[in-house]
Write a protein that holds these residues in place. Structure first.
Motif, PDB file in Angstrom:
ATOM      1  N   GLN A 161       0.871  -1.164   0.000  1.00 25.49           N
ATOM      2  CA  GLN A 161       0.000   0.000   0.000  1.00 25.49           C
ATOM      3  C   GLN A 161       0.906   1.212   0.000  1.00 25.49           C
ATOM      4  O   GLN A 161       1.991   1.187   0.585  1.00 25.49           O
ATOM      5  CB  GLN A 161      -0.873   0.039   1.259  1.00 25.49           C
ATOM      6  CG  GLN A 161      -1.840  -1.104   1.376  1.00 25.49           C
ATOM      7  CD  GLN A 161      -2.632  -0.998   2.671  1.00 25.49           C
ATOM      8  OE1 GLN A 161      -2.075  -0.714   3.724  1.00 25.49           O
ATOM      9  NE2 GLN A 161      -3.917  -1.219   2.587  1.00 25.49           N
ATOM     10  N   GLN A 169       0.929   5.849  -0.373  1.00 27.53           N
ATOM     11  CA  GLN A 169       0.221   7.118  -0.516  1.00 27.53           C
ATOM     12  C   GLN A 169       1.248   8.234  -0.626  1.00 27.53           C
ATOM     13  O   GLN A 169       2.295   8.211   0.032  1.00 27.53           O
ATOM     14  CB  GLN A 169      -0.705   7.366   0.676  1.00 27.53           C
ATOM     15  CG  GLN A 169      -1.626   8.546   0.452  1.00 27.53           C
ATOM     16  CD  GLN A 169      -2.742   8.615   1.481  1.00 27.53           C
ATOM     17  OE1 GLN A 169      -2.935   7.718   2.291  1.00 27.53           O
ATOM     18  NE2 GLN A 169      -3.476   9.694   1.455  1.00 27.53           N
ATOM     19  N   GLU A 193      -3.014  10.847   9.493  1.00 25.99           N
ATOM     20  CA  GLU A 193      -4.061  10.016   8.892  1.00 25.99           C
ATOM     21  C   GLU A 193      -3.473   9.013   7.914  1.00 25.99           C
ATOM     22  O   GLU A 193      -3.874   7.845   7.887  1.00 25.99           O
ATOM     23  CB  GLU A 193      -5.096  10.904   8.186  1.00 25.99           C
ATOM     24  CG  GLU A 193      -5.961  11.679   9.147  1.00 25.99           C
ATOM     25  CD  GLU A 193      -6.828  12.731   8.458  1.00 25.99           C
ATOM     26  OE1 GLU A 193      -6.721  12.912   7.219  1.00 25.99           O
ATOM     27  OE2 GLU A 193      -7.616  13.379   9.167  1.00 25.99           O
ATOM     28  N   CYS A 194      -2.529   9.455   7.124  1.00 24.56           N
ATOM     29  CA  CYS A 194      -1.882   8.579   6.149  1.00 24.56           C
ATOM     30  C   CYS A 194      -1.159   7.427   6.847  1.00 24.56           C
ATOM     31  O   CYS A 194      -1.319   6.265   6.472  1.00 24.56           O
ATOM     32  CB  CYS A 194      -0.907   9.385   5.298  1.00 24.56           C
ATOM     33  SG  CYS A 194      -0.002   8.394   4.105  1.00 24.56           S
ATOM     34  N   GLN A 210      -3.492   4.929   8.385  1.00 24.12           N
ATOM     35  CA  GLN A 210      -4.241   4.216   7.356  1.00 24.12           C
ATOM     36  C   GLN A 210      -3.386   3.144   6.679  1.00 24.12           C
ATOM     37  O   GLN A 210      -3.853   2.048   6.403  1.00 24.12           O
ATOM     38  CB  GLN A 210      -4.719   5.234   6.318  1.00 24.12           C
ATOM     39  CG  GLN A 210      -5.698   4.724   5.311  1.00 24.12           C
ATOM     40  CD  GLN A 210      -6.175   5.868   4.447  1.00 24.12           C
ATOM     41  OE1 GLN A 210      -5.379   6.530   3.794  1.00 24.12           O
ATOM     42  NE2 GLN A 210      -7.465   6.113   4.462  1.00 24.12           N
ATOM     43  N   ILE A 211      -2.109   3.448   6.437  1.00 24.29           N
ATOM     44  CA  ILE A 211      -1.249   2.548   5.663  1.00 24.29           C
ATOM     45  C   ILE A 211      -0.367   1.660   6.519  1.00 24.29           C
ATOM     46  O   ILE A 211      -0.170   0.495   6.195  1.00 24.29           O
ATOM     47  CB  ILE A 211      -0.362   3.370   4.696  1.00 24.29           C
ATOM     48  CG1 ILE A 211      -1.238   3.910   3.586  1.00 24.29           C
ATOM     49  CG2 ILE A 211       0.777   2.542   4.133  1.00 24.29           C
ATOM     50  CD1 ILE A 211      -0.496   4.686   2.549  1.00 24.29           C
ATOM     51  N   LYS A 219      -2.205  -1.911  10.836  1.00 17.49           N
ATOM     52  CA  LYS A 219      -3.513  -1.908  11.481  1.00 17.49           C
ATOM     53  C   LYS A 219      -3.532  -2.733  12.768  1.00 17.49           C
ATOM     54  O   LYS A 219      -4.310  -2.475  13.656  1.00 17.49           O
ATOM     55  CB  LYS A 219      -4.567  -2.405  10.504  1.00 17.49           C
ATOM     56  CG  LYS A 219      -4.679  -1.491   9.288  1.00 17.49           C
ATOM     57  CD  LYS A 219      -5.858  -1.814   8.454  1.00 17.49           C
ATOM     58  CE  LYS A 219      -5.973  -1.028   7.181  1.00 17.49           C
ATOM     59  NZ  LYS A 219      -5.267   0.173   7.018  1.00 17.49           N
ATOM     60  N   GLN A 268      -0.685  -0.632  16.784  1.00 14.34           N
ATOM     61  CA  GLN A 268      -0.775   0.822  16.921  1.00 14.34           C
ATOM     62  C   GLN A 268       0.500   1.436  17.491  1.00 14.34           C
ATOM     63  O   GLN A 268       0.799   2.593  17.258  1.00 14.34           O
ATOM     64  CB  GLN A 268      -1.987   1.205  17.776  1.00 14.34           C
ATOM     65  CG  GLN A 268      -3.317   0.882  17.111  1.00 14.34           C
ATOM     66  CD  GLN A 268      -3.509   1.600  15.786  1.00 14.34           C
ATOM     67  OE1 GLN A 268      -3.347   2.809  15.690  1.00 14.34           O
ATOM     68  NE2 GLN A 268      -3.826   0.859  14.748  1.00 14.34           N
ATOM     69  N   ASN A 304       2.736   2.455  14.694  1.00 10.20           N
ATOM     70  CA  ASN A 304       2.159   3.638  14.055  1.00 10.20           C
ATOM     71  C   ASN A 304       2.515   4.896  14.842  1.00 10.20           C
ATOM     72  O   ASN A 304       2.862   5.925  14.257  1.00 10.20           O
ATOM     73  CB  ASN A 304       0.642   3.517  13.947  1.00 10.20           C
ATOM     74  CG  ASN A 304       0.208   2.428  12.995  1.00 10.20           C
ATOM     75  OD1 ASN A 304       1.009   1.875  12.253  1.00 10.20           O
ATOM     76  ND2 ASN A 304      -1.065   2.110  13.023  1.00 10.20           N
TER      77      ASN A 304
END
Length: 135
Positions: free
Chosen positions: A9, A11, A27-28, A31-32, A35, A38, A41
């Motif tokens: 994936q 962006q 957000e990007c 999202q990528i 998942k 966390q 992330n």
């Protein structure tokens, strides 16, 4: 690119040099990136926030580009800006913890959060590539 969408994936964002753009970066990433994890992330966002704040605050750039991709267990983030030449990976003198109020701690933190990091300057653009592993 030859890689099935299920395994990669990505962006790409064009950003103005305004701290409000951090919301798009966050957000990007969430999202990528990962998942199921966390925590990774949050680490990726912390590193990206530090780099973007430095671009906005010190580079003199009028825009920046952000690219984020995920392939298997690796997340790659690339920042490109048209600001002053600045290689954050150049060695800095060792500082005592108490001296960090003058700056420099953020880049050290970014280096610790990444599994790999590299810098280049081409055609007057700074390119910072950071890799994070999902484990």
């Amino acid at each position: 690119m030859g890689i099935p969408a299920a395994t990669q994936q990505e962006q790409y964002l064009e950003l103005s040099c305004n701290l409000a753009e951090l919301k798009k970066i966050r957000e990007c990433i969430f999202q990528i990136a990962c998942k199921s994890n966390q925590e990774i992330n949050k680490k990726i966002y912390l590193a990206c926030e530090e780099i973007f704040v430095n671009i906005v605050s010190y580079s003199g750039a009028d825009h920046a580009c952000f690219f984020c991709s995920r392939n298997a267990d690796k997340i790659t983030v690339i920042f490109t800006d048209n600001g002053r030449l600045f290689n954050p990976l150049e060695s800095r003198p060792e500082k005592d913890f108490n001296d960090f109020d003058e700056g420099g701690m953020g880049i050290m933190l970014v280096k610790e959060l990444c599994s790999a990091i590299s810098y280049s300057n081409a055609d007057g653009k700074n390119n910072l590539r950071m890799e994070f592993t999902d484990h």
